[in-house]
Design a protein around this motif. Structure first.
Motif, short mmCIF file in Angstrom:
data_model
loop_
_atom_site.label_atom_id
_atom_site.label_comp_id
_atom_site.label_asym_id
_atom_site.label_seq_id
_atom_site.Cartn_x
_atom_site.Cartn_y
_atom_site.Cartn_z
N LEU A 4 0.86 -1.17 0.00
CA LEU A 4 0.00 0.00 0.00
C LEU A 4 0.90 1.23 0.00
CD1 LEU A 4 -2.15 -2.10 0.73
CD2 LEU A 4 -3.04 -0.50 2.43
N ALA A 5 0.71 2.08 -0.97
CA ALA A 5 1.54 3.27 -1.10
C ALA A 5 0.68 4.52 -0.96
CB ALA A 5 2.25 3.27 -2.45
N GLU A 6 1.00 5.33 0.05
CA GLU A 6 0.25 6.56 0.31
C GLU A 6 0.97 7.75 -0.27
OE1 GLU A 6 -0.81 4.71 4.66
OE2 GLU A 6 1.12 5.40 3.94
N SER A 7 0.20 8.77 -0.58
CA SER A 7 0.77 10.02 -1.05
C SER A 7 -0.20 11.15 -0.75
CB SER A 7 1.05 9.96 -2.56
OG SER A 7 -0.16 9.73 -3.28
N GLY A 8 0.31 12.37 -0.80
CA GLY A 8 -0.56 13.53 -0.65
C GLY A 8 -0.44 14.29 0.65
N GLY A 9 0.33 13.78 1.59
CA GLY A 9 0.49 14.49 2.85
C GLY A 9 1.33 15.75 2.67
N GLY A 10 1.41 16.53 3.74
CA GLY A 10 2.22 17.74 3.69
C GLY A 10 1.81 18.74 4.74
N LEU A 11 2.29 19.94 4.55
CA LEU A 11 1.98 21.03 5.48
C LEU A 11 0.97 21.96 4.81
CD1 LEU A 11 4.49 22.99 7.64
CD2 LEU A 11 2.79 24.22 6.31
N VAL A 12 -0.07 22.29 5.54
CA VAL A 12 -1.12 23.16 5.00
C VAL A 12 -1.61 24.07 6.11
CG1 VAL A 12 -2.94 21.48 5.47
CG2 VAL A 12 -3.27 23.20 3.69
N GLN A 13 -1.96 25.28 5.75
CA GLN A 13 -2.45 26.23 6.74
C GLN A 13 -3.86 25.87 7.20
OE1 GLN A 13 -0.49 28.61 8.13
NE2 GLN A 13 1.07 27.60 6.88
N SER A 14 -4.18 26.31 8.39
CA SER A 14 -5.51 26.07 8.93
C SER A 14 -6.59 26.57 7.97
CB SER A 14 -5.64 26.77 10.28
OG SER A 14 -6.89 26.49 10.87
N GLY A 15 -7.58 25.73 7.74
CA GLY A 15 -8.63 26.06 6.78
C GLY A 15 -8.37 25.54 5.38
N LYS A 109 -4.23 -15.85 -0.39
CA LYS A 109 -4.26 -15.49 1.03
C LYS A 109 -5.19 -14.28 1.21
CE LYS A 109 0.43 -17.08 2.05
NZ LYS A 109 1.77 -16.71 2.58
N ILE A 110 -5.69 -14.14 2.41
CA ILE A 110 -6.50 -12.98 2.77
C ILE A 110 -5.90 -12.38 4.03
CG2 ILE A 110 -8.77 -12.14 3.45
CD1 ILE A 110 -9.99 -14.36 1.77
N GLU A 111 -5.43 -11.17 3.93
CA GLU A 111 -4.73 -10.52 5.04
C GLU A 111 -5.08 -9.04 5.12
OE1 GLU A 111 -0.65 -13.26 4.71
OE2 GLU A 111 -0.58 -11.10 4.37
N ASP A 112 -4.72 -8.44 6.24
CA ASP A 112 -4.83 -7.00 6.41
C ASP A 112 -3.48 -6.37 6.07
OD1 ASP A 112 -6.87 -7.16 9.43
OD2 ASP A 112 -7.32 -7.56 7.33
N PHE A 113 -3.53 -5.23 5.43
CA PHE A 113 -2.31 -4.54 5.06
C PHE A 113 -2.37 -3.07 5.50
CE2 PHE A 113 0.04 -7.56 2.51
CZ PHE A 113 -0.94 -8.47 2.15
N TRP A 114 -1.19 -2.53 5.77
CA TRP A 114 -1.06 -1.12 6.17
C TRP A 114 -0.06 -0.41 5.27
CZ3 TRP A 114 -3.81 1.31 10.02
CH2 TRP A 114 -4.55 0.50 10.88
N GLY A 115 -0.32 0.84 5.02
CA GLY A 115 0.65 1.67 4.35
C GLY A 115 1.69 2.16 5.34
N GLN A 116 2.70 2.88 4.81
CA GLN A 116 3.80 3.32 5.67
C GLN A 116 3.47 4.59 6.43
OE1 GLN A 116 3.54 3.89 2.48
NE2 GLN A 116 4.16 6.00 2.12
N GLY A 117 2.42 5.27 6.03
CA GLY A 117 2.01 6.50 6.72
C GLY A 117 2.50 7.74 6.01
N THR A 118 1.70 8.79 6.10
CA THR A 118 2.09 10.07 5.52
C THR A 118 1.75 11.18 6.51
OG1 THR A 118 1.88 11.50 3.56
CG2 THR A 118 -0.12 10.38 4.30
N GLN A 119 2.65 12.11 6.67
CA GLN A 119 2.49 13.17 7.67
C GLN A 119 1.60 14.29 7.14
OE1 GLN A 119 3.87 13.45 10.96
NE2 GLN A 119 2.47 15.20 11.07
N VAL A 120 0.64 14.69 7.96
CA VAL A 120 -0.17 15.86 7.68
C VAL A 120 0.05 16.84 8.83
CG1 VAL A 120 -2.52 16.77 7.50
CG2 VAL A 120 -1.90 14.63 6.35
N THR A 121 0.46 18.04 8.51
CA THR A 121 0.74 19.05 9.53
C THR A 121 -0.06 20.31 9.25
OG1 THR A 121 2.98 18.19 9.83
CG2 THR A 121 2.52 20.41 10.67
#
Length: 124
Positions: A4-15, A109-121
């Motif tokens: 699982l590959a995540e993308s799109g995180g980052g730093l964004v101003q309030s609102g 197989k049937i398993e649960d998978f997780w991505g590596q995580g992406t930071q949102v600030t």
């Protein structure tokens, strides 16, 4: 091998807004419920939103009306549109695929998978 590959995180101003994506790749034959979780420093991981294979969605109360989860099953991809972001949304956001089915050798197989995580600030 399923990833699982995540993308799109980052730093964004309030609102502001961000859109997270999570693409599952590999010899997959079925994806069921997919979800986004988040974990802020010093806090437990919490479910942000989930979407079933049939499109039924659930949201944490704290994000209802601001976040929208969607999926493209043909691409094994789940999205999280985050609007009106607040400082309290700051966290590492992780994608989860629950009971994902994939081919493994001559079987499956049937398993649960997780991505590596992406930071949102979202600075206060």
């Amino acid at each position: 091998q399923v990833q699982l590959a995540e993308s799109g995180g980052g730093l964004v101003q309030s609102g502001g807004s961000l859109r997270l994506s999570c693409a599952a790749s590999g010899p997959i034959f079925v994806t069921n419920t997919m979800a986004w979780y988040r974990q802020a420093p010093g806090k437990q991981r919490e479910l942000v939103a989930s979407i079933s294979r049939g499109g039924t969605t659930t949201y944490a109360d704290s994000v209802k009306g601001r976040f929208t989860i969607s999926r493209d099953s043909a691409k094994n991809t789940v999205y999280l549109q985050m609007n009106s972001l607040k400082p309290e949304d700051t966290a590492v956001y992780s994608c989860n695929a629950n009971t994902l089915g994939y081919f493994s050798g001559s079987s499956y197989k049937i398993e649960d998978f997780w991505g590596q995580g992406t930071q949102v600030t979202v600075p206060s």
